[in-house]
Motif scaffolding. Structure first.
Motif, PDB file in Angstrom:
ATOM      1  N   ALA A   1       0.808  -1.218   0.000  1.00 42.21           N
ATOM      2  CA  ALA A   1       0.000   0.000   0.000  1.00 42.21           C
ATOM      3  C   ALA A   1       0.843   1.272   0.000  1.00 42.21           C
ATOM      4  O   ALA A   1       0.305   2.366  -0.196  1.00 42.21           O
ATOM      5  N   GLY A   2       2.143   1.163   0.258  1.00 40.96           N
ATOM      6  CA  GLY A   2       3.004   2.331   0.239  1.00 40.96           C
ATOM      7  C   GLY A   2       3.483   2.809   1.589  1.00 40.96           C
ATOM      8  O   GLY A   2       4.179   3.837   1.668  1.00 40.96           O
ATOM      9  N   PHE A   3       3.159   2.091   2.665  1.00 42.53           N
ATOM     10  CA  PHE A   3       3.726   2.426   3.970  1.00 42.53           C
ATOM     11  C   PHE A   3       5.210   2.057   3.957  1.00 42.53           C
ATOM     12  O   PHE A   3       5.618   1.098   3.305  1.00 42.53           O
ATOM     13  N   THR A   4       6.017   2.818   4.699  1.00 45.36           N
ATOM     14  CA  THR A   4       7.475   2.660   4.570  1.00 45.36           C
ATOM     15  C   THR A   4       8.157   2.106   5.821  1.00 45.36           C
ATOM     16  O   THR A   4       9.379   1.971   5.835  1.00 45.36           O
ATOM     17  N   SER A   5       7.407   1.785   6.857  1.00 44.08           N
ATOM     18  CA  SER A   5       7.993   1.196   8.063  1.00 44.08           C
ATOM     19  C   SER A   5       6.894   0.521   8.859  1.00 44.08           C
ATOM     20  O   SER A   5       5.699   0.710   8.593  1.00 44.08           O
ATOM     21  N   LEU A   6       7.306  -0.269   9.857  1.00 42.57           N
ATOM     22  CA  LEU A   6       6.361  -0.996  10.699  1.00 42.57           C
ATOM     23  C   LEU A   6       6.677  -0.744  12.164  1.00 42.57           C
ATOM     24  O   LEU A   6       7.836  -0.765  12.580  1.00 42.57           O
ATOM     25  N   TRP A   7       5.625  -0.499  12.935  1.00 39.70           N
ATOM     26  CA  TRP A   7       5.673  -0.594  14.386  1.00 39.70           C
ATOM     27  C   TRP A   7       4.967  -1.883  14.770  1.00 39.70           C
ATOM     28  O   TRP A   7       4.031  -2.318  14.081  1.00 39.70           O
ATOM     29  N   ILE A   8       5.385  -2.489  15.890  1.00 40.30           N
ATOM     30  CA  ILE A   8       4.682  -3.656  16.398  1.00 40.30           C
ATOM     31  C   ILE A   8       4.666  -3.602  17.919  1.00 40.30           C
ATOM     32  O   ILE A   8       5.689  -3.339  18.555  1.00 40.30           O
ATOM     33  N   SER A   9       3.499  -3.810  18.501  1.00 39.58           N
ATOM     34  CA  SER A   9       3.356  -3.734  19.958  1.00 39.58           C
ATOM     35  C   SER A   9       3.901  -5.002  20.606  1.00 39.58           C
ATOM     36  O   SER A   9       3.993  -6.062  19.980  1.00 39.58           O
ATOM     37  N   ASP A  10       4.274  -4.882  21.873  1.00 41.50           N
ATOM     38  CA  ASP A  10       4.855  -5.990  22.642  1.00 41.50           C
ATOM     39  C   ASP A  10       4.014  -6.170  23.895  1.00 41.50           C
ATOM     40  O   ASP A  10       4.200  -5.479  24.886  1.00 41.50           O
ATOM     41  N   HIS A  11       3.059  -7.113  23.852  1.00 44.62           N
ATOM     42  CA  HIS A  11       2.116  -7.315  24.953  1.00 44.62           C
ATOM     43  C   HIS A  11       2.084  -8.780  25.365  1.00 44.62           C
ATOM     44  O   HIS A  11       2.297  -9.679  24.540  1.00 44.62           O
ATOM     45  N   TYR A  12       1.775  -9.013  26.638  1.00 42.89           N
ATOM     46  CA  TYR A  12       1.459 -10.353  27.111  1.00 42.89           C
ATOM     47  C   TYR A  12      -0.048 -10.587  27.099  1.00 42.89           C
ATOM     48  O   TYR A  12      -0.513 -11.703  26.898  1.00 42.89           O
ATOM     49  N   HIS A  13      -0.813  -9.525  27.347  1.00 46.71           N
ATOM     50  CA  HIS A  13      -2.277  -9.574  27.309  1.00 46.71           C
ATOM     51  C   HIS A  13      -2.807  -8.539  26.326  1.00 46.71           C
ATOM     52  O   HIS A  13      -2.176  -7.503  26.125  1.00 46.71           O
ATOM     53  N   PRO A  14      -3.994  -8.780  25.757  1.00 46.25           N
ATOM     54  CA  PRO A  14      -4.698  -7.683  25.103  1.00 46.25           C
ATOM     55  C   PRO A  14      -5.253  -6.751  26.172  1.00 46.25           C
ATOM     56  O   PRO A  14      -5.327  -7.103  27.353  1.00 46.25           O
ATOM     57  N   TRP A  15      -5.631  -5.552  25.745  1.00 46.31           N
ATOM     58  CA  TRP A  15      -6.273  -4.636  26.707  1.00 46.31           C
ATOM     59  C   TRP A  15      -7.653  -5.152  27.110  1.00 46.31           C
ATOM     60  O   TRP A  15      -8.064  -5.013  28.267  1.00 46.31           O
ATOM     61  N   THR A  16      -8.378  -5.720  26.147  1.00 44.43           N
ATOM     62  CA  THR A  16      -9.722  -6.247  26.414  1.00 44.43           C
ATOM     63  C   THR A  16      -9.877  -7.578  25.689  1.00 44.43           C
ATOM     64  O   THR A  16      -9.163  -7.867  24.727  1.00 44.43           O
ATOM     65  N   THR A  17     -10.848  -8.376  26.126  1.00 54.25           N
ATOM     66  CA  THR A  17     -11.072  -9.662  25.476  1.00 54.25           C
ATOM     67  C   THR A  17     -11.645  -9.483  24.073  1.00 54.25           C
ATOM     68  O   THR A  17     -11.552 -10.396  23.249  1.00 54.25           O
ATOM     69  N   ALA A  18     -12.248  -8.330  23.767  1.00 55.53           N
ATOM     70  CA  ALA A  18     -12.732  -8.071  22.417  1.00 55.53           C
ATOM     71  C   ALA A  18     -11.575  -8.031  21.422  1.00 55.53           C
ATOM     72  O   ALA A  18     -11.738  -8.374  20.250  1.00 55.53           O
ATOM     73  N   GLN A  19     -10.406  -7.595  21.887  1.00 52.42           N
ATOM     74  CA  GLN A  19      -9.214  -7.629  21.028  1.00 52.42           C
ATOM     75  C   GLN A  19      -8.727  -9.083  20.903  1.00 52.42           C
ATOM     76  O   GLN A  19      -8.564  -9.597  19.808  1.00 52.42           O
TER      77      GLN A  19
END
Length: 324
Positions: free
Chosen positions: A33-51
């Protein structure tokens, strides 16, 4: 409306919201799509179960190394409680070697109880967390040189540790912060600053604390592309209500269930009144990203199920305005 020429636009992979295979596929779509970099989160849990997800970030980064040519940064890793800084240093060094020259940056922060309390060692108050972070960063920097390190500090001990696989150039360590003390820490010890807020004063504080003008400032934001704007607003409230919790609350609540209890107070109006771009009006999305004027990069995360629609929308309607 256009953003400064120097700004670049990346995609934010949310480990809380998607499984590992989906994240790798999103990274491929982001590059196309043309994005030029990536961020990625580092979690042990989601914030909510909906995630509902929390894959191990270092395994995903290994897959990203072979799936795309984009640079990757953790946003952010907490190297203080759940994972010893010596282990974080090894993970960062291997990620940098696998990704190749100048394709990995380690984002670091003081963390949240949600992820860090799981070993039962307690969750320190904010001032202690920052003290631990500063010591941890010192340990990581030493180990990334590839030299043997022994360290006997207030919070961490390292004995005769050496990383045998390190990249040819040092891994940049960018530090996150939203309070004054954390931002000043980032300025003192970080190679750059990362934040989820388009806050010019925070950037100025980072610079005053020692963050030189050549040290990058990278931001992150969330949007919800949907052809029905009202549905987009509901989706944000249902899947990411934690974004609207005030103050230090997100740093001290220990479980997704606690976040869900607190998030019961979040309404659609909170989303409407926020800077989160919702719907399919390109101008609204352009305005949201242009709020990061003066940053070196901003990373965008799509909230909601229409990920392919989001990437097509940004490829054809949003990124061309921002990069022209």
């Amino acid at each position: 409306m256009s953003a400064p020429e120097a700004m670049t636009y990346g995609y934010f992979l949310a480990c809380e919201d998607y499984g590992p295979h989906e994240l790798v596929e999103q990274a491929r779509m982001a590059e196309q799509a043309g994005f030029t970099s990536l961020w990625i989160s580092d979690h042990y849990h989601p914030w909510t179960t909906a995630q509902g997800h929390s894959p191990f970030v270092w395994s995903v980064i290994g897959a990203l190394a072979g799936a795309t040519s984009l640079p990757v940064q953790t946003a952010v890793t907490c190297p203080t409680v759940r994972t010893h800084p010596a282990v974080v240093a090894q993970a960062a060094a291997t990620s940098a070697v696998m990704l190749g020259e100048d394709r990995f940056r380690l984002g670091l922060g003081s963390g949240e109880a949600l992820n860090e309390h799981i070993l039962g060692t307690g969750w320190p108050e904010a001032s202690v967390r920052l003290e631990m972070l500063e010591e941890a960063i010192g340990v990581i920097k030493q180990l990334l040189t590839g030299k043997e390190v022994s360290h006997y500090g207030r919070h961490y001990t390292v004995e005769n540790a050496r990383l045998f696989d390190v990249p040819d150039t040092p891994v940049p360590l960018d530090v996150a912060g939203f309070g004054e003390a954390a931002i000043e820490l980032a300025g003192r010890v970080g190679d750059g600053f990362v934040t989820m807020d388009a806050d010019a004063e925070a950037v100025a504080r980072f610079r005053r604390a020692g963050g030189a003008s050549f040290q990058p400032v990278r931001g992150g934001t969330k949007v919800c592309y949907d052809t029905d704007r009202a549905n987009a607003v509901r989706t944000v409230r249902e899947r990411w209500p934690n974004m609207f919790l005030p103050g230090e609350l997100p740093q001290v609540l220990p479980t997704p269930a606690h976040f869900e209890q607190a998030s019961a107070l979040v309404t659609d109006q909170h989303v409407e009144d926020s800077p989160v771009a919702c719907g399919d009006d390109p101008e609204e999305h352009v305005r949201a990203l242009s709020a990061y004027a003066g940053f070196d990069a901003v990373h965008v995360n799509q909230i909601g199920p229409d990920v392919r629609g989001f990437f097509d929308f940004y490829r054809t309607k949003v990124l061309p305005q921002l990069t022209s």
